[in-house]
Design a protein around this motif. Structure first.
Motif, short mmCIF file in Angstrom:
data_model
loop_
_atom_site.label_atom_id
_atom_site.label_comp_id
_atom_site.label_asym_id
_atom_site.label_seq_id
_atom_site.Cartn_x
_atom_site.Cartn_y
_atom_site.Cartn_z
N LEU A 63 0.85 -1.19 0.00
CA LEU A 63 0.00 0.00 0.00
C LEU A 63 0.88 1.23 0.00
CD1 LEU A 63 -2.82 1.34 0.26
CD2 LEU A 63 -2.50 1.23 2.75
N VAL A 64 0.64 2.13 -0.95
CA VAL A 64 1.34 3.41 -1.03
C VAL A 64 0.31 4.51 -0.84
CG1 VAL A 64 2.69 4.96 -2.50
CG2 VAL A 64 3.11 2.49 -2.57
N ALA A 65 0.57 5.43 0.06
CA ALA A 65 -0.34 6.54 0.33
C ALA A 65 0.22 7.81 -0.29
CB ALA A 65 -0.52 6.72 1.83
N LEU A 66 -0.63 8.52 -1.03
CA LEU A 66 -0.26 9.77 -1.68
C LEU A 66 -1.12 10.90 -1.10
CD1 LEU A 66 -0.22 8.55 -5.41
CD2 LEU A 66 1.63 8.44 -3.73
N CYS A 67 -0.49 11.92 -0.56
CA CYS A 67 -1.21 13.03 0.06
C CYS A 67 -0.84 14.33 -0.65
CB CYS A 67 -0.85 13.15 1.54
SG CYS A 67 -1.20 11.67 2.52
N GLY A 68 -1.85 15.11 -1.03
CA GLY A 68 -1.58 16.33 -1.79
C GLY A 68 -2.25 17.56 -1.20
N LYS A 69 -1.48 18.62 -1.07
CA LYS A 69 -2.01 19.92 -0.64
C LYS A 69 -2.79 20.53 -1.80
CE LYS A 69 -0.49 24.68 0.21
NZ LYS A 69 0.67 25.60 0.29
N GLY A 70 -4.10 20.72 -1.58
CA GLY A 70 -4.95 21.26 -2.63
C GLY A 70 -5.55 22.60 -2.25
N VAL A 71 -4.71 23.58 -1.96
CA VAL A 71 -5.20 24.92 -1.64
C VAL A 71 -5.47 25.63 -2.97
CG1 VAL A 71 -4.72 27.12 -0.50
CG2 VAL A 71 -3.96 24.98 0.55
#
Length: 463
Positions: free
Chosen positions: A220-228
């Motif tokens: 499992l790979v988790a991808l987190c993105g700042k979406g301001v």
């Protein structure tokens, strides 16, 4: 995408096309011998020496019969091919001949053909490439980059939190993944820092979650993105110049969505958890205030030392959410600090990681695919700069130095100690046009992350 012709500037296989000769200085004598004498003389008299990126149109009896592209002495990058779509005549089709790397050529051609065309008709259309055999992966990768660019280029009026979440939903539907949009009371309870950052805008914040079970046995790979989607700075208001390009403050989210698209479409042997924090940092009576104390998903309290350090608050909840799933790796990306740009300039994303194997794989991949990253340290000596007298942690440092490092140290507090994690602080923008890289939004680091992940998989399978 707003213009599918620019998304895929490729001619069908078997189309009538002209040769594009690609040549290194070492291979130039052999090319000269193989050309018709008038064409060889034309190149010789023009002083052509196969310099990287130099393009020469070769005349024939009925106009231009061929083109020649210099590759230079070093291995050609995708950018070597990036000027071709507009250096060659509109509507003409070309096939590769010579020493070209087919994948790099296809990638560079597609990236070079892109223009942001949502609101105006381009002055001209690009020339077309007949894609060589074996370049399907390069085409998928190019399309992932182009979609990320398109999202970053959209004005904030047309890309708010709901629209960014919709883009994640559309990606999930295209790739056979599941999608969840978290908003309202569920967001306030589950992602309180995200809710606080977005609370000042009439466009409600949300967290978009994509889950993809590409390989049941894969890591499992988790991808987190700042979406301001737009960042005014909040009550600690940015200057006019500082606010001008803040439509690109969702560049980290675009990068993670692009990476997720590439992994899913290439059927990478992984499982994905993608979390996008989609907010607008606005000014209103409901906006968070300096010295407010916020709850976070992890349970840590955060004193708001500056409302313009909002991206790390968004990521704090996303990283805690990702960590709960015990992934093999957490990756996050954000247009997080101006300090990273002061240190490294616009083209080098700053890489922070708590894992030496991850660092080695990502850095090597970035160099190999001409998408470089630069590692900066998680220097423990600066961690105390985030101390707060009223909360567990402050969202800004107590000293006006090492801003990118301090921001990364803040994020680290929300990642489980035993989970490998890497953070990319990116600019997500080309200030000026270069071959393959038009002015505007850019998915910096996407190709490096993809290649680095693929390089890590064999070692993970053995562990």
């Amino acid at each position: 995408m707003s213009n599918t012709d620019l998304l895929r500037p490729l001619a069908p296989s078997g189309s009538e096309s002209r040769p594009l000769h690609t040549v290194t200085p070492e291979g130039l004598p052999e090319l000269m011998e193989g050309l018709e004498p008038p064409a060889a003389a034309f190149l010789r008299d023009g002083g052509f020496a196969a310099e990287a990126g130099r393009i020469v149109l070769v005349p024939g009896a009925e106009g231009v019969s061929a083109a020649v592209l210099g590759l230079g002495a070093a291995p050609a990058s995708p950018w070597t091919y990036g000027a071709l779509p507009y250096a060659l005549r509109e509507g003409t089709a070309w096939h590769l001949a010579g020493e070209a790397d087919p994948a790099a050529a296809t990638l560079g051609w597609m990236l070079g053909a892109y223009r942001f065309a949502r609101y105006r008709t381009p002055a001209r259309k690009p020339a077309l490439l007949v894609p060589p055999q074996g370049t399907a992966e390069a085409q998928v990768l190019a399309e992932a980059v182009l979609r990320a660019r398109e999202l970053i280029n959209l004005p904030a009026a047309d890309l708010g939190p709901a629209e960014l979440s919709d883009a994640a939903r559309a990606l999930a539907e295209r790739c056979g993944a599941t999608f969840e949009d978290i908003a309202g009371e569920a967001l306030a309870q589950g992602f309180p820092a995200v809710a606080a950052v977005g609370g000042g805008s009439h466009r409600a914040p949300r967290v978009a979650v994509i889950r993809w079970e590409g390989s049941a046995e894969g890591p499992l790979v988790a991808l987190c993105g700042k979406g301001v989607c737009f960042d005014t700075g909040g009550l600690d208001l940015k200057s006019a110049d500082g606010m001008k390009r803040m439509k690109k403050d969702m560049g980290g989210a675009a990068l993670m969505l692009g990476l997720a698209e590439a992994l899913m479409r290439l059927r990478a042997p992984v499982r994905l958890l993608v979390a996008i924090g989609a907010v607008e940092n606005a000014v209103s009576s409901k906006a968070m205030r300096p010295l407010d104390v916020l709850r976070t998903r992890k349970g840590l309290t955060v004193e708001v030392g500056n409302t313009d350090a909002e991206g790390r608050l968004v990521l704090a909840d996303l990283l805690a959410f990702a960590g709960e799933h015990r992934p093999r790796l957490i990756l996050d990306a954000a247009t997080l600090t101006g300090a990273a740009r002061v240190a490294l300039g616009p083209d080098l994303p700053a890489l922070y990681t708590n894992d030496e194997n991850v660092a080695a794989a990502l850095l090597a991949a970035g160099d190999a695919c001409h998408d470089p990253l630069w590692r900066l340290p998680l220097h423990e000596g600066y961690a105390s700069w985030l101390d707060s007298s009223v909360a567990d942690i402050n969202n800004v440092g107590s000293r006006p130095m090492a801003g990118s490092i301090v921001a990364a140290l803040f994020l680290r507090r929300f990642v489980p100690d035993d989970v490998p994690w890497a953070h990319l602080d990116v600019y997500a923008w080309n200030d000026s046009a270069r071959p393959g890289r038009p002015e505007g939004g850019e998915a910096m680091g996407l190709r490096a992350l993809l290649a680095g992940l693929m390089a890590l998989l064999p070692a993970w399978a053995e562990s």
